[in-house]
Design a protein around this motif. Structure first.
Motif, PDB file in Angstrom:
ATOM      1  N   ARG A 283      -1.619   3.537  -3.792  1.00  0.00           N
ATOM      2  CA  ARG A 283      -0.256   3.403  -3.272  1.00  0.00           C
ATOM      3  C   ARG A 283       0.319   4.791  -3.058  1.00  0.00           C
ATOM      4  O   ARG A 283       0.417   5.580  -4.004  1.00  0.00           O
TER       5      ARG A 283
ATOM      6  N   MET B 187       3.707   3.157  -1.552  1.00  0.00           N
ATOM      7  CA  MET B 187       4.515   3.110  -2.756  1.00  0.00           C
ATOM      8  C   MET B 187       5.858   3.758  -2.491  1.00  0.00           C
ATOM      9  O   MET B 187       6.266   4.706  -3.149  1.00  0.00           O
TER      10      MET B 187
ATOM     11  N   CYS C  12       0.820  -1.209   0.000  1.00  0.00           N
ATOM     12  CA  CYS C  12       0.000   0.000   0.000  1.00  0.00           C
ATOM     13  C   CYS C  12       0.855   1.260   0.000  1.00  0.00           C
ATOM     14  O   CYS C  12       0.456   2.284  -0.523  1.00  0.00           O
TER      15      CYS C  12
END
Length: 340
Positions: free
Chosen positions: A111, A55, A53
Motif C-alpha cells: 500500500r 494507502m 492498494c
C-alpha cells in the motif's frame, strides 16, 4: 490508544485484523466518507484491502493526531531533531525470515501513499515542529523501485532545510545507480540496507535476492556519492556454519574499508536471528523441532549503547556454539562503532 481515537472521532471505524499471520497485525483507520472500498466495514473486524492498494489515508489527516505521540521527536546520531513518518505498508520481496514477506501476507498488496499525501504530512510536521531537521521514513522498503526513487527525489528536493533517511534494497538501486547522486542532491543523509548475510549459499536459503557482488557495487556507489549507509546483518540462521559467519563478517569489513576512502560513512546494525511467527523459517523450525525456544534477554551482546531492545534470544538454530555466535555479533557490531 484506540479508545481515545474512538472518543475523539466517533465516525471512525477501526480495523483489527484477526489473523495469525505476523504481517497482518496492522490497525487501519477508515471512515465512511473517505473509504475507497465498497466492502462492508464492521467495527472490531477486518475487511480485505485488495481494493485499497493506495494507502492514501492522509486526506482525512485529522485521524493522525500527533498530540497522542509521546516523545515523538528524537535526536538522531547526527545530533539532529528527527521525526518519523510512514509512506507505504508492505514489501515486494519474500525473505524467508521476515514478517513482511509476500508469502506471509497472502494477497494483501503493498500500500503506497500518493505524493501529495506525503507532502501534506511533511508540511504539517514542519508547521507543528519547526525545529525538526530530519525525517526518518519508517517504511519496510521506502526506495523499492524507480518510481519510488523518483518520488523521493521530487518530494525532498522541495525541503532543503530537511535531511532524510530511509530503507532501500540492493536490487532497487542496482539498475538505478545514476539516481543515487540525485538522492544526495535531494538531501538524503543515510540509507539503510538489509544485507543480512555474506554467504551466497545462506542468502539462497533465506531467499535474500541479490548477490554479495551486487551489495558491494551498490554500497560503494552510495558511499562515493556522500550518502551514509547502515547495513543490517543477521547471524544464527538455521544450519548456518562458522564459515558462513566468516563470510558475513568479511563482507561487512569490505564495505567498511570502502568507506575509509569515501565521503559517506558506513555503520552496522547486527542481530541474532529470531524466528518470527508465520515466516518460512519459523514454520521449518516448528516442523523439525516442534517448538521455538522461549524468549530470553542476551546480556552478552548488550554492551552497545541504545541496543538493548534488540538483544533477545529465541534460540540458536545455527551449527555454531552460542559463544562463537555472540563473538561474531559483537565484532561485526564493533565495525559500526569504529572499534574494528
Amino acid at each position: 490508544d484506540p479508545s481515545l481515537i474512538l472518543l475523539q472521532f466517533p465516525d471512525v471505524f477501526l480495523q483489527f485484523p484477526d489473523r495469525s499471520r505476523f504481517g497482518d497485525n496492522l490497525v487501519i483507520f477508515v471512515d465512511q466518507k473517505h473509504r475507497r472500498s465498497s466492502e462492508k466495514i464492521i467495527v472490531g473486524c477486518y475487511f480485505t484491502v485488495k481494493t485499497a492498494c493506495c494507502m492514501d489515508i492522509y486526506p482525512f489527516q485529522r485521524i493522525l493526531n500527533r498530540k497522542f505521540f509521546h516523545d515523538e521527536i528524537i535526536k538522531n546520531h547526527y545530533g539532529e531533531r528527527e521525526i518519523a513518518m510512514v509512506t507505504s505498508r508492505g514489501c515486494i520481496y519474500n525473505c524467508a525470515f521476515c514478517g513482511g514477506a509476500r508469502s506471509v501476507n497472502g494477497g494483501i498488496p503493498v500500500r503506497i501513499r500518493s505524493e501529495q499525501s506525503i507532502v501534506n504530512e511533511i508540511n504539517d510536521i514542519l508547521k507543528m515542529y519547526p525545529e525538526v531537521k530530519s525525517i526518518r521514513v519508517l517504511d519496510d522498503l521506502f526506495l523499492s523501485n524507480k518510481q519510488r526513487i523518483k518520488q523521493a527525489i521530487h518530494v525532498f528536493s522541495e525541503y532543503p532545510q530537511l535531511s532524510w533517511r530511509g530503507m532501500a534494497h540492493v536490487l532497487s538501486l542496482k539498475p538505478n545507480l545514476d539516481d543515487i547522486e540525485k538522492l544526495k542532491g535531494a538531501n538524503c543523509r543515510e540509507l539503510f540496507m538489509g544485507i543480512e548475510s555474506g554467504s551466497e549459499s545462506m542468502r539462497k536459503k533465506i531467499n535474500k535476492v541479490g548477490s554479495t557482488g551486487d551489495v558491494i557495487e551498490v554500497a560503494q556507489k552510495i558511499l562515493q556519492e556522500g550518502i551514509d549507509l547502515k547495513g543490517y546483518f543477521i547471524y544464527g540462521f538455521p544450519q548456518e556454519t562458522e564459515y558462513d559467519f566468516q563470510q558475513t563478517y568479511e563482507l561487512a569489513r569490505k564495505i567498511s574499508n570502502i568507506s575509509q576512502t569515501t565521503e559517506g560513512n558506513f555503520r552496522t546494525s547486527v542481530f541474532q536471528f529470531r524466528p518470527y511467527h508465520g515466516t518460512k523459517l519459523y514454520n521449518d523450525i516448528v516442523s523439525e523441532k516442534g517448538i521455538v525456544h522461549e524468549c530470553e534477554f542476551n546480556d552478552i551482546i548488550s554492551k552497545f549503547k541504545g541496543r538493548n531492545q534488540f538483544n533477545f534470544d529465541f534460540g540458536n538454530y545455527s551449527e555454531v556454539s552460542d559463544e562463537i555466535l555472540n563473538q561474531y555479533i559483537i565484532k561485526t557490531q564493533e565495525i559500526g562503532e569504529g572499534n574494528a
